[in-house]
Scaffold this motif. Sequence first.
Motif, PDB file in Angstrom:
ATOM      1  N   ASP A   1      20.014   7.244  12.338  1.00 56.39           N
ATOM      2  CA  ASP A   1      19.460   7.045  13.688  1.00 56.39           C
ATOM      3  C   ASP A   1      18.307   7.907  13.853  1.00 56.39           C
ATOM      4  O   ASP A   1      17.042   7.634  14.365  1.00 56.39           O
ATOM      5  CB  ASP A   1      20.251   7.221  14.953  1.00 56.39           C
ATOM      6  N   ASP A   2      18.373   9.458  13.279  1.00 54.53           N
ATOM      7  CA  ASP A   2      17.469  10.253  13.275  1.00 54.53           C
ATOM      8  C   ASP A   2      16.027   9.972  12.350  1.00 54.53           C
ATOM      9  O   ASP A   2      15.098  10.125  12.755  1.00 54.53           O
ATOM     10  CB  ASP A   2      17.819  11.453  12.914  1.00 54.53           C
ATOM     11  N   ALA A   3      16.457   9.166  11.111  1.00 56.12           N
ATOM     12  CA  ALA A   3      15.369   9.020  10.293  1.00 56.12           C
ATOM     13  C   ALA A   3      14.561   7.703  10.758  1.00 56.12           C
ATOM     14  O   ALA A   3      13.225   7.418  10.790  1.00 56.12           O
ATOM     15  CB  ALA A   3      16.122   8.394   9.097  1.00 56.12           C
ATOM     16  N   PHE A   4      15.293   7.023  11.533  1.00 56.88           N
ATOM     17  CA  PHE A   4      14.609   5.883  12.459  1.00 56.88           C
ATOM     18  C   PHE A   4      13.641   6.479  13.329  1.00 56.88           C
ATOM     19  O   PHE A   4      12.392   6.043  13.302  1.00 56.88           O
ATOM     20  CB  PHE A   4      15.595   4.876  12.951  1.00 56.88           C
TER      21      PHE A   4
ATOM     22  N   GLU B   1      17.008   0.217   7.680  1.00 56.14           N
ATOM     23  CA  GLU B   1      18.225   0.011   7.007  1.00 56.14           C
ATOM     24  C   GLU B   1      18.298   1.125   5.896  1.00 56.14           C
ATOM     25  O   GLU B   1      17.400   1.995   5.586  1.00 56.14           O
ATOM     26  CB  GLU B   1      17.797  -1.262   6.226  1.00 56.14           C
ATOM     27  N   ALA B   2      19.369   1.204   5.249  1.00 52.64           N
ATOM     28  CA  ALA B   2      19.570   2.221   4.060  1.00 52.64           C
ATOM     29  C   ALA B   2      20.251   1.640   3.034  1.00 52.64           C
ATOM     30  O   ALA B   2      21.535   0.861   3.492  1.00 52.64           O
ATOM     31  CB  ALA B   2      20.251   3.642   4.743  1.00 52.64           C
TER      32      ALA B   2
ATOM     33  N   GLN C   1      25.128  -1.095   2.512  1.00 50.71           N
ATOM     34  CA  GLN C   1      24.095  -1.255   3.307  1.00 50.71           C
ATOM     35  C   GLN C   1      24.303  -0.869   4.647  1.00 50.71           C
ATOM     36  O   GLN C   1      25.429  -1.271   5.240  1.00 50.71           O
ATOM     37  CB  GLN C   1      23.246  -2.614   3.025  1.00 50.71           C
ATOM     38  N   THR C   2      23.462  -0.043   5.491  1.00 51.40           N
ATOM     39  CA  THR C   2      23.738   0.385   6.760  1.00 51.40           C
ATOM     40  C   THR C   2      22.346   0.164   7.427  1.00 51.40           C
ATOM     41  O   THR C   2      21.554   0.311   7.027  1.00 51.40           O
ATOM     42  CB  THR C   2      24.607   1.791   6.819  1.00 51.40           C
ATOM     43  N   SER C   3      22.661   0.282   8.913  1.00 53.02           N
ATOM     44  CA  SER C   3      21.214   0.081   9.475  1.00 53.02           C
ATOM     45  C   SER C   3      21.635   0.683  10.939  1.00 53.02           C
ATOM     46  O   SER C   3      22.507   0.737  11.435  1.00 53.02           O
ATOM     47  CB  SER C   3      20.921  -1.218   9.723  1.00 53.02           C
ATOM     48  N   THR C   4      20.615   0.808  11.630  1.00 53.62           N
ATOM     49  CA  THR C   4      20.446   1.068  13.125  1.00 53.62           C
ATOM     50  C   THR C   4      21.046  -0.132  13.954  1.00 53.62           C
ATOM     51  O   THR C   4      20.847  -1.252  13.239  1.00 53.62           O
ATOM     52  CB  THR C   4      19.180   1.542  13.764  1.00 53.62           C
ATOM     53  N   ASP C   5      21.275  -0.052  15.049  1.00 56.41           N
ATOM     54  CA  ASP C   5      22.058  -1.173  15.774  1.00 56.41           C
ATOM     55  C   ASP C   5      21.342  -2.521  15.926  1.00 56.41           C
ATOM     56  O   ASP C   5      21.972  -3.604  16.200  1.00 56.41           O
ATOM     57  CB  ASP C   5      22.650  -0.886  17.151  1.00 56.41           C
ATOM     58  N   THR C   6      19.884  -2.375  15.950  1.00 55.86           N
ATOM     59  CA  THR C   6      19.298  -3.712  16.251  1.00 55.86           C
ATOM     60  C   THR C   6      19.556  -4.693  15.284  1.00 55.86           C
ATOM     61  O   THR C   6      19.534  -5.988  15.469  1.00 55.86           O
ATOM     62  CB  THR C   6      17.701  -3.360  16.267  1.00 55.86           C
TER      63      THR C   6
ATOM     64  N   ALA D   1       0.765  -1.055   0.043  1.00 53.19           N
ATOM     65  CA  ALA D   1      -0.234  -0.095   0.039  1.00 53.19           C
ATOM     66  C   ALA D   1       0.739   1.084  -0.172  1.00 53.19           C
ATOM     67  O   ALA D   1       2.198   1.234   0.403  1.00 53.19           O
ATOM     68  CB  ALA D   1      -0.734   0.023   1.103  1.00 53.19           C
ATOM     69  N   ARG D   2       0.290   2.353  -0.472  1.00 52.76           N
ATOM     70  CA  ARG D   2       0.791   3.630  -0.339  1.00 52.76           C
ATOM     71  C   ARG D   2       0.578   4.130   1.260  1.00 52.76           C
ATOM     72  O   ARG D   2      -0.596   4.174   1.363  1.00 52.76           O
ATOM     73  CB  ARG D   2       0.347   4.626  -1.449  1.00 52.76           C
ATOM     74  N   VAL D   3       1.518   4.734   1.455  1.00 54.68           N
ATOM     75  CA  VAL D   3       1.423   5.507   3.028  1.00 54.68           C
ATOM     76  C   VAL D   3       2.407   6.366   3.024  1.00 54.68           C
ATOM     77  O   VAL D   3       3.121   6.917   2.071  1.00 54.68           O
ATOM     78  CB  VAL D   3       2.117   4.357   4.198  1.00 54.68           C
ATOM     79  N   THR D   4       1.860   7.487   4.163  1.00 53.51           N
ATOM     80  CA  THR D   4       2.646   8.741   3.872  1.00 53.51           C
ATOM     81  C   THR D   4       4.203   8.485   4.736  1.00 53.51           C
ATOM     82  O   THR D   4       3.909   8.121   5.931  1.00 53.51           O
ATOM     83  CB  THR D   4       1.889  10.004   4.644  1.00 53.51           C
ATOM     84  N   ALA D   5       5.137   8.928   4.185  1.00 56.66           N
ATOM     85  CA  ALA D   5       6.516   8.855   4.932  1.00 56.66           C
ATOM     86  C   ALA D   5       6.576   9.759   5.927  1.00 56.66           C
ATOM     87  O   ALA D   5       5.881  11.025   5.929  1.00 56.66           O
ATOM     88  CB  ALA D   5       7.555   8.950   3.715  1.00 56.66           C
ATOM     89  N   PRO D   6       7.796   9.663   6.601  1.00 57.73           N
ATOM     90  CA  PRO D   6       8.051  10.702   7.563  1.00 57.73           C
ATOM     91  C   PRO D   6       8.154  12.074   7.212  1.00 57.73           C
ATOM     92  O   PRO D   6       7.945  13.271   7.992  1.00 57.73           O
ATOM     93  CB  PRO D   6       9.289  10.145   8.533  1.00 57.73           C
ATOM     94  N   ASP D   7       8.626  12.409   6.035  1.00 60.25           N
ATOM     95  CA  ASP D   7       8.743  13.512   5.398  1.00 60.25           C
ATOM     96  C   ASP D   7       7.501  14.177   4.697  1.00 60.25           C
ATOM     97  O   ASP D   7       7.774  15.239   4.038  1.00 60.25           O
ATOM     98  CB  ASP D   7      10.282  13.585   4.674  1.00 60.25           C
ATOM     99  N   GLY D   8       6.618  13.402   4.575  1.00 63.14           N
ATOM    100  CA  GLY D   8       5.422  14.002   4.379  1.00 63.14           C
ATOM    101  C   GLY D   8       5.273  13.460   2.534  1.00 63.14           C
ATOM    102  O   GLY D   8       4.238  13.675   2.002  1.00 63.14           O
ATOM    103  N   GLY D   9       6.280  12.740   2.070  1.00 64.22           N
ATOM    104  CA  GLY D   9       6.189  12.246   0.754  1.00 64.22           C
ATOM    105  C   GLY D   9       5.829  10.827   0.859  1.00 64.22           C
ATOM    106  O   GLY D   9       4.986  10.266   1.844  1.00 64.22           O
ATOM    107  N   PRO D  10       5.466  10.128  -0.339  1.00 69.64           N
ATOM    108  CA  PRO D  10       4.853   8.887  -0.442  1.00 69.64           C
ATOM    109  C   PRO D  10       5.804   7.810  -0.103  1.00 69.64           C
ATOM    110  O   PRO D  10       7.117   7.820  -0.075  1.00 69.64           O
ATOM    111  CB  PRO D  10       4.717   8.539  -1.987  1.00 69.64           C
ATOM    112  N   MET D  11       5.348   6.697   0.639  1.00 71.80           N
ATOM    113  CA  MET D  11       6.123   5.709   1.161  1.00 71.80           C
ATOM    114  C   MET D  11       5.394   4.345   0.854  1.00 71.80           C
ATOM    115  O   MET D  11       3.990   4.240   0.773  1.00 71.80           O
ATOM    116  CB  MET D  11       6.315   5.631   2.597  1.00 71.80           C
ATOM    117  N   LEU D  12       6.123   3.295   0.396  1.00 71.28           N
ATOM    118  CA  LEU D  12       5.773   1.980  -0.054  1.00 71.28           C
ATOM    119  C   LEU D  12       5.580   0.908   1.178  1.00 71.28           C
ATOM    120  O   LEU D  12       6.772   0.976   1.778  1.00 71.28           O
ATOM    121  CB  LEU D  12       6.497   1.389  -1.175  1.00 71.28           C
ATOM    122  N   ARG D  13       4.603   0.669   1.661  1.00 71.41           N
ATOM    123  CA  ARG D  13       4.457  -0.426   2.574  1.00 71.41           C
ATOM    124  C   ARG D  13       4.338  -1.776   2.254  1.00 71.41           C
ATOM    125  O   ARG D  13       3.325  -2.079   1.097  1.00 71.41           O
ATOM    126  CB  ARG D  13       3.749  -0.064   3.830  1.00 71.41           C
ATOM    127  N   LEU D  14       5.182  -2.726   2.583  1.00 74.90           N
ATOM    128  CA  LEU D  14       4.948  -4.362   2.325  1.00 74.90           C
ATOM    129  C   LEU D  14       4.515  -4.976   3.789  1.00 74.90           C
ATOM    130  O   LEU D  14       5.189  -4.372   4.708  1.00 74.90           O
ATOM    131  CB  LEU D  14       6.224  -4.731   1.737  1.00 74.90           C
TER     132      LEU D  14
END
Length: 713
Positions: free
Chosen positions: A406-409, A368-369, A303-308, A154-167
């Motif tokens: 970390d901030d984006a998370f 993740e990024a 590829q990088t990620s938060t520590d979890t 589905a399409r969802v609103t991203a944290p910055d207000g743009g579109p986000m794709l959710r699976l």
Amino acid sequence: MPTTVRRTAVTLPSAPLGPENPLPALHPRAEVHQVEPGGRAGLPADMARQLGYATLRSVLPVRVLDGYGRDRAPADLDALVLENDRLRATVLPGLGGRLYSLFHKPTGRELLYRNPVFQPADFALAGAWFSGGVEWNSGATGHAAYTCAPVHAARVTAPDGGPMLRLWEWERLRDLPFQVDLWLPDGSDFLLVGVRVRNPHPRTVPAYWWSNTAVPETPGTRVLAPAEAAWHFDYRQELGRVPMPVPEAPPRTESGVPATAPGSADVSYPARREHAADYFFDVPDGERRWIAALDSDGRGLAQTSTDTLRGRKLFLWGAGRAGRGGRRWQEWLTEPGTGGYLEIQAGLARTQLEHVPLPPEAEFCWLEAYGPLDADPSAVHGDDWAAARGEAARRLEEVLPRQAVDDAFTRWRERAADAEPEEVLAVGTGWGALEVERGRFALPGTPFPAATLGPEQKPWLELLVAGVVPRPAPGQAPGAAPVGPQWRELLEAADTFPGNAWYRDLQLGVAQWAAGDRAQAVRSWERSLADRRTPWALRALAVAESVAGERARAAERYIEAFDSLTVDAPPTVPEPGVPEGAAARTAHRALVLEAAAALLDAGRPADARRLLDHPAPGGSTPPDSGRFQLLRARTALALGDAARARRYFDDGFVVADLREGDESLSDTWWAVAEALTAEGGPVDDSVRARARREHPLPAAYDFRMRPEDPAGP
């Protein structure tokens, strides 16, 4: 351009997935990615504990996908594209939500290995799997059971207000819902991916996650991660810690065999390695979590990620045997001439062999990024490993600071993770809706609406709502069924109609078997058989005998099941949307393949031959797939006709569903070669050596992956 989400299609030469195997997956799956209890001594305590925690008994309730072949024709695969002015990400919602492509527009570079074909192969927990892109693996050690199944999108609103794709989907092996949110901030060179695995149950549940990224492998590709050591694992199923990037000679066991076999080559250059292997980087606590694959020019994907998301892994196919073994597998998964690939992966634990406890009503979530990385090639490819990984880490920090991740998370978790879908783009299975209906779970952001319940779930909804066991159509194989503890209780308390108690007891036995209560399962199947003689109960009892090591009794049960299916079967009721006779032929194929192998193991090749030569339903000729031909070769050899067995190989056949790590092709070839060389005499070491000289294994049948290989080069 602003970030957009749109529908499209990817057209690829594709082999159809074919029907599911209608027999419940009672057999333990042959899993090569595990360490036996004796091999855990000396490992860190938490690792050893998690290596033995909640390993799968089977892949129930999932059905195995093994009905595909290797005949490909162009087909349109549904795709969703997330795009900004820098990146274009293409996702396949009908195939596990696979990130199929990540294209960097300013440089014109495809950052992933993009498979030019869709070719299923038997690598996943539930059978069919395909290579390439980024796959989201939840459930248990191995490629996810839903890798070739649809997920919700589905399409969802991203944290910055743009579109986000959710699976999102409901992972059925562990009964855990998960979500994967993908978005591209304006001007970003990195795809951001928020992941959440939730446990809605009042009990602790084993969790597992690995994001597997396939990238092109070139002679100069180097894989870097912030670690000085790694845990090495290969197809001999031994785990040991080795220094990076050039492992030292490993210690030897009492038998004189190396405990691990990494060799002396620099393993950070996968093309230099002889054998397929996993290297789980031992990233120190406090270090940024990242991994990168960079070519000879210092360019590639990071590829990088938060520590979890703690673990990082390199998987390489190996370059040995002049294109055989791992290289043969690569050709098998795509097509010759398309180039090889390697995988860089990230997971919840240090190794992919572990499962992690997820407490009741808790969750694991992380960010993740994925994006391009350019580094100084002289530093990246220098002899100083610390300097090489330091250069990659420095460049990554410049283009995507750790703090920014970390901030984006934090923003995603607070603003978007629970946001409800705004536009449904694809629909997954109805199993999540069934579980939500039963458990009344509140799962903000990942709805499983009742409208997604389909024909497979409707009978179990009737059990849930009315307490009535469904009545199957005459002659049809039992449908898929949930096996969780609450469903067992519902079956035990359910009302039955006259004539369908056999079905309740059959499915109850499957649920009990999934829970590890084999004695109760056998009793339920015996009650089912007493109520009505069906091939399904007979086959279930055959599996139980086989797992218990009672080969002779298992063989008798399998023969009874086969005769019940082919001689005593009632007229079948056509299934909607299924070609006439297709379901019966699928059931016939599945039972014959399983029964013939069991009969050979029990020393009854004449009975195996009878089953293999029996016409399929409708009077058609016996199946001649590669799996059947391999069993026919084994049967001929067991009957003393090695020449006939060899002719099957000489005529050529292809086992489309060959399992990763399966050496039955090469084992059978060598057994036939030895019998021909011995000419009726005993088989000793000199005969074996001569057989290998005079009957070399053809490349088409060589899928061997283990480092030590008594069969020779």
